[in-house]
Design an enzyme around this catalytic site. Structure first.
Site, PDB file in Angstrom:
ATOM      1  N   LYS A  92     -15.078  16.818  -2.176  1.00 13.24           N
ATOM      2  CA  LYS A  92     -14.264  17.251  -3.319  1.00 13.24           C
ATOM      3  C   LYS A  92     -15.064  18.134  -4.269  1.00 13.24           C
ATOM      4  O   LYS A  92     -16.173  17.781  -4.687  1.00 13.24           O
ATOM      5  CB  LYS A  92     -13.739  16.013  -4.050  1.00 13.24           C
ATOM      6  CG  LYS A  92     -12.731  16.265  -5.152  1.00 13.24           C
ATOM      7  CD  LYS A  92     -12.224  14.923  -5.696  1.00 13.24           C
ATOM      8  CE  LYS A  92     -11.177  15.079  -6.778  1.00 13.24           C
ATOM      9  NZ  LYS A  92     -10.716  13.746  -7.261  1.00 13.24           N
ATOM     10  N   GLU A 115      -6.314   9.902  -1.117  1.00 16.34           N
ATOM     11  CA  GLU A 115      -7.694   9.994  -1.592  1.00 16.34           C
ATOM     12  C   GLU A 115      -8.347   8.614  -1.581  1.00 16.34           C
ATOM     13  O   GLU A 115      -7.759   7.620  -2.027  1.00 16.34           O
ATOM     14  CB  GLU A 115      -7.688  10.567  -3.009  1.00 16.34           C
ATOM     15  CG  GLU A 115      -9.046  10.702  -3.665  1.00 16.34           C
ATOM     16  CD  GLU A 115      -8.948  11.275  -5.070  1.00 16.34           C
ATOM     17  OE1 GLU A 115      -9.998  11.626  -5.628  1.00 16.34           O
ATOM     18  OE2 GLU A 115      -7.824  11.357  -5.614  1.00 16.34           O
ATOM     19  N   GLU A 146       4.002  -2.105 -31.217  1.00 18.49           N
ATOM     20  CA  GLU A 146       3.314  -3.207 -31.901  1.00 18.49           C
ATOM     21  C   GLU A 146       1.806  -3.131 -31.734  1.00 18.49           C
ATOM     22  O   GLU A 146       1.054  -3.354 -32.694  1.00 18.49           O
ATOM     23  CB  GLU A 146       3.824  -4.538 -31.353  1.00 18.49           C
ATOM     24  CG  GLU A 146       5.293  -4.819 -31.644  1.00 18.49           C
ATOM     25  CD  GLU A 146       5.820  -6.028 -30.905  1.00 18.49           C
ATOM     26  OE1 GLU A 146       6.927  -6.483 -31.251  1.00 18.49           O
ATOM     27  OE2 GLU A 146       5.136  -6.515 -29.987  1.00 18.49           O
ATOM     28  N   SER A 181      -3.249  10.028  -7.496  1.00 20.32           N
ATOM     29  CA  SER A 181      -2.784  10.535  -8.786  1.00 20.32           C
ATOM     30  C   SER A 181      -1.962   9.452  -9.473  1.00 20.32           C
ATOM     31  O   SER A 181      -0.826   9.188  -9.077  1.00 20.32           O
ATOM     32  CB  SER A 181      -1.934  11.800  -8.580  1.00 20.32           C
ATOM     33  OG  SER A 181      -1.431  12.272  -9.813  1.00 20.32           O
ATOM     34  N   GLY A 187      13.672 -12.790 -28.123  1.00 20.65           N
ATOM     35  CA  GLY A 187      13.660 -11.377 -28.473  1.00 20.65           C
ATOM     36  C   GLY A 187      13.665 -10.485 -27.247  1.00 20.65           C
ATOM     37  O   GLY A 187      13.524 -10.937 -26.107  1.00 20.65           O
ATOM     38  N   LYS A 202       5.557  12.468 -14.036  1.00 22.21           N
ATOM     39  CA  LYS A 202       4.388  13.242 -13.628  1.00 22.21           C
ATOM     40  C   LYS A 202       4.626  13.999 -12.327  1.00 22.21           C
ATOM     41  O   LYS A 202       3.960  15.005 -12.050  1.00 22.21           O
ATOM     42  CB  LYS A 202       3.167  12.330 -13.482  1.00 22.21           C
ATOM     43  CG  LYS A 202       1.859  13.093 -13.293  1.00 22.21           C
ATOM     44  CD  LYS A 202       0.667  12.154 -13.236  1.00 22.21           C
ATOM     45  CE  LYS A 202      -0.637  12.926 -13.068  1.00 22.21           C
ATOM     46  NZ  LYS A 202      -1.805  12.012 -12.980  1.00 22.21           N
ATOM     47  N   CYS A 204      -7.019  16.029  -4.473  1.00 23.84           N
ATOM     48  CA  CYS A 204      -6.462  15.756  -5.797  1.00 23.84           C
ATOM     49  C   CYS A 204      -6.789  16.824  -6.850  1.00 23.84           C
ATOM     50  O   CYS A 204      -6.131  17.842  -6.910  1.00 23.84           O
ATOM     51  CB  CYS A 204      -6.882  14.369  -6.264  1.00 23.84           C
ATOM     52  SG  CYS A 204      -5.714  13.625  -7.443  1.00 23.84           S
ATOM     53  N   GLY A 225       5.945 -16.638 -22.265  1.00 28.23           N
ATOM     54  CA  GLY A 225       6.490 -17.276 -23.452  1.00 28.23           C
ATOM     55  C   GLY A 225       7.715 -16.527 -23.923  1.00 28.23           C
ATOM     56  O   GLY A 225       7.620 -15.364 -24.331  1.00 28.23           O
TER      57      GLY A 225
END
Length: 538
Positions: A109, A42, A394, A171, A286, A177, A145, A282
């Site tokens: 479309k 598309e 977070e 898509s 962690g 999916k 689509c 950075g």
């Protein structure tokens, strides 16, 4: 027999000349393999989504010139090419059939999606008619689509005589999916008895990642061709006396492999297509920054990634040791810059204004902002983009610092829940031939921002399994707090998380764009009002 080539390639939005070159190359390769038709994604000519480029009349004129150029450069094979079209003053999402240097048919479309990340009604008017063309003696229908996601357009093509339907797609992926696409197209085939070939875009475009995974589905609703995920590929499908056949059978990826591949492709294309020289990250010691570093190195190569460790007086020696070990394994450039001198300067500068006030998160956030300033200074000097390291859990509850750890240009794991961060880290370690790239210490130690003594994430937040379940239910499933509590999640945690989620919206609105891998990420498909007094249902 009709031989169809399926070109899932990486189009670049607005690179009309480059996209034409890519289609010409695909056509040559398809022709060499005996194909009579080349099916493209598309809006392959313009890239997807062009967004407000589609409001510019000059953009449509440039697309028409590119289409004319494409037609003049390809012969001996029919092309089905997606492109924006302005026709009689009306704009359409279109697909043209090009044969022997000229346009022989156009499909416009019919179903224009206007949900999730899609805004097609902002730009286009829907088409009204089926398009069926005869190619190699076969009556071929065309859909684009969203046309296949509900009954109507597909059935219209079949009623007009289509023996085979070619579907052009852009898509964007969210995890798994490809199963949904196969189910939906299978419903269209079941209703009509007409098989289909589905060509999907591949590549990263801002927050969206397109995973390819093009496929064909036969009249018995069986997948008879599948191309790889997250890779450019040219597949061949033969249509012979009503039956589809192909030798292309790529295996779908596991959920972890799919998520990781999406992140790698998203970073590679964002950095590559925008022209930055590399990435700066950075490190904290962690798991979030560790995973982000792995993705960046896998996407760009170690030579284009610069990691920076910025210890404070609260940084554990283990964090330094683990970060150094990761650098040894990955081989990217690395610096350590202690922030204690800057902390002392800020403390002295602010002491008269903070006199008599207790220490709180203000002092913690200053540390994060010092680090953000250092990273952005390095970015300015080197032309490399800062990749932020905050995860979806977070971001949901605001456990991040504006102009601190949120400072940067691209948020790699912005749509990755913390529980998935752990799974992806272990998955990445399975790809190593020798010692794990992410040290086990990083994976098993309790997560901490290390902004004060003995700090742990769970001092401020529920356990991540609980937090992620609440966030997923509220954001992706639109469930009310009452429904989430009824499902068995602790009421106190639900109330706390929903409150934090709502008051953190002003932060999220200022966060960098980041890769979307869930059905609803904090980006195009999350439009929550900052100023908002709606009372949730408890």
């Amino acid at each position: 027999m009709l031989r169809v080539a399926v070109a899932q390639f990486n189009a670049v939005v607005g690179d009309l000349t480059g996209n034409v070159d890519r289609i010409v190359a695909c056509a040559a390769a398809a022709k060499a393999r005996g194909a009579q038709v080349l099916l493209t994604p598309e809006l392959a000519l313009s890239g997807y989504p062009p967004e407000d480029l589609l409001l510019r009349p000059d953009f449509y004129r440039a697309c028409q010139r590119a289409l004319d150029d494409l037609a003049a450069r390809v012969d001996g094979i029919a092309l089905v090419v997606g492109h924006p079209e302005e026709f009689n003053g009306v704009c359409h999402n279109a697909a043209s059939v090009i044969e022997n240097g000229r346009k022989t048919a156009v499909y416009r479309k019919i179903r224009l999606p206007n949900y999730d990340v899609f805004d097609e009604k902002r730009y286009f008017e829907p088409g009204q008619e089926a398009c069926v063309v005869t190619l190699g003696g076969v009556n071929v229908g065309i859909n684009i689509c969203a046309d296949i996601w509900e009954a109507g357009a597909y059935e219209l093509a079949c009623a007009a005589g289509a023996e085979l339907v070619l579907v052009l797609n852009a898509s964007p992926c969210h995890l798994e999916k490809h199963h949904e696409r196969a189910r939906v197209l299978g419903e269209r085939v079941e209703a009509t008895g007409v098989p289909a070939i589905y060509c999907n875009l591949v590549g990263g475009q801002d927050e969206l990642v397109f995973d390819g995974a093009s496929f064909a589905i036969d009249e018995r609703e069986q997948i008879c061709m599948r191309l790889p995920q997250f890779e450019e590929a040219l597949g061949i499908v033969d249509f012979d006396r009503g039956r589809l056949q192909s030798d292309e059978h790529a295996e779908p990826l596991s959920l972890e492999a799919e998520a990781y591949a999406a992140l790698v492709l998203g970073v590679r294309d964002y950095i590559g297509k925008t022209g930055f020289k590399g990435a700066i990250i950075g490190l904290s010691g962690g798991i979030d920054s560790a995973l982000t570093l792995c993705v960046a190195v896998d996407a760009l190569g170690a030579d284009k990634v610069h990691a920076v460790m910025m210890p404070s007086p609260y940084t554990a020696q283990m964090s330094l040791d683990d970060s150094r070990e990761m650098i040894r394994q990955l081989g990217c450039s690395y610096d350590e810059i202690a922030i204690a001198p800057a902390m002392a300067t800020y403390e002295a500068m602010l002491a008269p204004l903070f006199a008599g006030l207790p220490s709180d998160t203000t002092e913690e956030n200053i540390q994060a902002r010092i680090r953000g300033n250092i990273l952005m200074a390095l970015s300015n000097k080197t032309g490399k983009l800062v990749l932020t390291t905050g995860n979806k859990s977070e971001m949901a509850v605001g456990y991040c610092t504006l102009y601190g750890d949120m400072a940067g240009g691209f948020a790699v794991i912005k749509d990755v829940y913390k529980t998935l961060v752990y799974r992806l880290s272990r998955y990445r370690n399975t790809l190593c031939a020798g010692a794990p790239v992410i040290p086990e210490n990083i994976i098993v130690r309790p997560p901490s921002a290390e902004l004060k003594p003995d700090q742990k994430d769970q001092d401020s937040l529920p356990e991540y399994e609980v937090l992620d379940a609440i966030v997923r239910a509220y954001i992706e499933e639109d469930r009310s707090p009452r429904e989430i509590i009824a499902a068995g999640l602790p009421e106190a945690d639900v109330r706390r998380v929903v409150r934090l989620l709502r008051i953190a919206e002003y932060k999220r609105r200022q966060a960098p764009v980041g890769i979307r891998i869930t059905p609803r990420g904090f980006g195009k498909d999350w439009r929550y009002p900052i100023t908002n007094r709606y009372a949730d249902e408890y």
